[in-house]
Design a protein around this motif. Structure first.
Motif, PDB file in Angstrom:
ATOM      1  N   ARG A 106     -47.734  33.809  47.218  1.00 35.22           N
ATOM      2  CA  ARG A 106     -47.789  35.000  48.061  1.00 35.22           C
ATOM      3  C   ARG A 106     -46.396  35.440  48.483  1.00 35.22           C
ATOM      4  N   LYS A 107     -45.551  34.468  48.835  1.00 37.72           N
ATOM      5  CA  LYS A 107     -44.185  34.790  49.237  1.00 37.72           C
ATOM      6  C   LYS A 107     -43.430  35.458  48.092  1.00 37.72           C
ATOM      7  N   ASN A 108     -43.581  34.916  46.888  1.00 32.05           N
ATOM      8  CA  ASN A 108     -42.926  35.505  45.717  1.00 32.05           C
ATOM      9  C   ASN A 108     -43.436  36.919  45.462  1.00 32.05           C
ATOM     10  N   ALA A 109     -44.767  37.082  45.562  1.00 29.57           N
ATOM     11  CA  ALA A 109     -45.352  38.406  45.342  1.00 29.57           C
ATOM     12  C   ALA A 109     -44.846  39.392  46.384  1.00 29.57           C
ATOM     13  N   GLU A 110     -44.718  38.934  47.623  1.00 34.12           N
ATOM     14  CA  GLU A 110     -44.209  39.810  48.691  1.00 34.12           C
ATOM     15  C   GLU A 110     -42.764  40.216  48.432  1.00 34.12           C
ATOM     16  N   GLU A 150     -49.560  46.501  50.071  1.00 34.99           N
ATOM     17  CA  GLU A 150     -49.710  45.161  49.508  1.00 34.99           C
ATOM     18  C   GLU A 150     -48.941  44.135  50.344  1.00 34.99           C
ATOM     19  N   ILE A 151     -47.726  44.499  50.740  1.00 33.18           N
ATOM     20  CA  ILE A 151     -46.919  43.589  51.561  1.00 33.18           C
ATOM     21  C   ILE A 151     -47.618  43.305  52.885  1.00 33.18           C
ATOM     22  N   ARG A 152     -48.176  44.366  53.468  1.00 28.22           N
ATOM     23  CA  ARG A 152     -48.912  44.201  54.722  1.00 28.22           C
ATOM     24  C   ARG A 152     -50.109  43.257  54.526  1.00 28.22           C
ATOM     25  N   ASP A 153     -50.795  43.404  53.410  1.00 26.37           N
ATOM     26  CA  ASP A 153     -51.935  42.515  53.116  1.00 26.37           C
ATOM     27  C   ASP A 153     -51.480  41.069  52.968  1.00 26.37           C
ATOM     28  N   PHE A 154     -50.328  40.873  52.288  1.00 26.91           N
ATOM     29  CA  PHE A 154     -49.804  39.525  52.129  1.00 26.91           C
ATOM     30  C   PHE A 154     -49.513  38.894  53.500  1.00 26.91           C
ATOM     31  N   GLN A 155     -48.897  39.685  54.385  1.00 24.83           N
ATOM     32  CA  GLN A 155     -48.522  39.164  55.685  1.00 24.83           C
ATOM     33  C   GLN A 155     -49.747  38.865  56.547  1.00 24.83           C
ATOM     34  N   GLU A 160     -45.584  65.250  39.955  1.00 22.41           N
ATOM     35  CA  GLU A 160     -45.207  64.068  39.185  1.00 22.41           C
ATOM     36  C   GLU A 160     -43.712  64.069  38.917  1.00 22.41           C
ATOM     37  N   GLY A 161     -43.058  62.961  39.205  1.00 25.96           N
ATOM     38  CA  GLY A 161     -41.619  62.864  38.983  1.00 25.96           C
ATOM     39  C   GLY A 161     -40.943  62.149  40.137  1.00 25.96           C
ATOM     40  N   LYS A 162     -39.618  62.239  40.180  1.00 24.80           N
ATOM     41  CA  LYS A 162     -38.811  61.493  41.143  1.00 24.80           C
ATOM     42  C   LYS A 162     -39.013  61.948  42.586  1.00 24.80           C
ATOM     43  N   GLU A 163     -39.579  63.143  42.795  1.00 23.36           N
ATOM     44  CA  GLU A 163     -39.783  63.630  44.151  1.00 23.36           C
ATOM     45  C   GLU A 163     -41.002  63.005  44.826  1.00 23.36           C
ATOM     46  N   TRP A 164     -41.992  62.642  44.041  1.00 24.40           N
ATOM     47  CA  TRP A 164     -43.281  62.246  44.613  1.00 24.40           C
ATOM     48  C   TRP A 164     -43.724  60.848  44.213  1.00 24.40           C
ATOM     49  N   THR A 165     -43.649  60.535  42.916  1.00 21.96           N
ATOM     50  CA  THR A 165     -44.177  59.263  42.419  1.00 21.96           C
ATOM     51  C   THR A 165     -43.587  58.049  43.146  1.00 21.96           C
ATOM     52  N   PRO A 166     -42.254  57.974  43.367  1.00 18.34           N
ATOM     53  CA  PRO A 166     -41.722  56.801  44.084  1.00 18.34           C
ATOM     54  C   PRO A 166     -42.254  56.681  45.511  1.00 18.34           C
ATOM     55  N   VAL A 167     -42.546  57.818  46.158  1.00 16.55           N
ATOM     56  CA  VAL A 167     -43.083  57.774  47.519  1.00 16.55           C
ATOM     57  C   VAL A 167     -44.447  57.098  47.528  1.00 16.55           C
ATOM     58  N   ILE A 168     -45.323  57.536  46.618  1.00 17.00           N
ATOM     59  CA  ILE A 168     -46.673  56.977  46.545  1.00 17.00           C
ATOM     60  C   ILE A 168     -46.621  55.507  46.134  1.00 17.00           C
ATOM     61  N   GLN A 169     -45.772  55.183  45.156  1.00 18.34           N
ATOM     62  CA  GLN A 169     -45.643  53.795  44.729  1.00 18.34           C
ATOM     63  C   GLN A 169     -45.169  52.908  45.883  1.00 18.34           C
ATOM     64  N   SER A 170     -44.208  53.402  46.649  1.00 17.23           N
ATOM     65  CA  SER A 170     -43.682  52.626  47.778  1.00 17.23           C
ATOM     66  C   SER A 170     -44.744  52.420  48.840  1.00 17.23           C
ATOM     67  N   MET A 171     -45.541  53.453  49.110  1.00 18.84           N
ATOM     68  CA  MET A 171     -46.600  53.323  50.105  1.00 18.84           C
ATOM     69  C   MET A 171     -47.646  52.297  49.668  1.00 18.84           C
ATOM     70  N   GLU A 172     -47.988  52.315  48.394  1.00 21.05           N
ATOM     71  CA  GLU A 172     -48.957  51.341  47.883  1.00 21.05           C
ATOM     72  C   GLU A 172     -48.388  49.926  47.948  1.00 21.05           C
ATOM     73  N   LEU A 173     -47.110  49.772  47.621  1.00 19.70           N
ATOM     74  CA  LEU A 173     -46.480  48.453  47.676  1.00 19.70           C
ATOM     75  C   LEU A 173     -46.378  47.944  49.113  1.00 19.70           C
ATOM     76  N   LEU A 174     -46.091  48.848  50.046  1.00 17.94           N
ATOM     77  CA  LEU A 174     -46.034  48.447  51.452  1.00 17.94           C
ATOM     78  C   LEU A 174     -47.406  47.998  51.951  1.00 17.94           C
TER      79      LEU A 174
END
Length: 217
Positions: free
Chosen positions: A25-29, A206-211, A190-204
């Protein structure tokens, strides 16, 4: 092997399994945090480039307005003024977004990072709305008195202005997060303006779930 030895062996294996699970879990986080940082970093060059080009553009248009003011075409002056005001607002939003990106600190509670990402998402929607409001202006800046005296040219241009105004207003009121799965939305964002924002929110998330899981371990 007696019961006590079996119990001790079972407890040892269970402890090792728990430690391995925690390590995983730590590695995944940590991997998720690295992905968030990479996604945010990928947004900066385009935003900086857009700001620089925007500043050069509004400087050029401002000079045109100032130099044309005494004798300039009213249609051009009004259209250029509206366009440059909207562009300046967009530049302000992009500067605000760069500040938000710089403030995202994954060493702080995830909720703080999520809150900044939510503001980044909202501002991305708003800057796109502002830019689309410029659409009708591109059908009016070249008008002059002579064109207004030609019924066919006037009718065609009026039709274009109405269509562009309708499109601008429709996009302004329909560009919202709830429509993110629609084809026209994905085509725009779709592109650098939007996709990284959505990806970051989804990853955050996941991090919250790990914690949260770690709190119960």
């Amino acid at each position: 092997m007696n019961d006590e030895e079996l119990k001790a062996l079972w407890q040892t294996q269970a402890q090792k399994l728990e430690e391995n699970l925690l390590f995983t879990r730590k590695n995944a986080e940590e991997i998720s945090k690295m992905k968030v940082q990479s996604a945010l970093a990928s947004m900066k060059p385009l935003k900086i480039f857009t700001i620089i080009v925007g500043i050069l553009w509004v400087g050029f248009v401002d000079l045109l307005i100032i130099n044309s003011w005494p004798f300039g075409n009213l249609f051009f002056l009004v259209s250029a003024a509206i366009q440059v005001i909207l562009t300046k607002l967009a530049i302000g939003v992009y500067l605000y977004q760069l500040v938000l990106i710089a403030q995202v600190d994954l060493g702080t509670p995830v909720l703080e990072a999520q809150e900044k990402m939510a503001r980044l998402k909202a501002s991305t929607l708003w800057v796109t709305r502002l830019l689309f409001l410029q659409l009708p202006i591109w059908t009016t800046f070249y008008l002059n008195v002579q064109m207004l005296k030609q019924p066919l040219a006037l009718f065609i241009n009026l039709l274009l202005t109405v269509l562009f105004t309708w499109a601008a207003l429709w996009l302004f009121f329909n560009i919202k997060y709830e429509n993110r799965h629609k084809k026209w939305f994905r085509l725009i964002f779709e592109g650098k303006e939007w996709t990284p924002v959505i990806q970051s929110m989804e990853l955050l998330d996941e991090i919250r779930d790990f914690q949260v899981e770690e709190e119960y371990v």
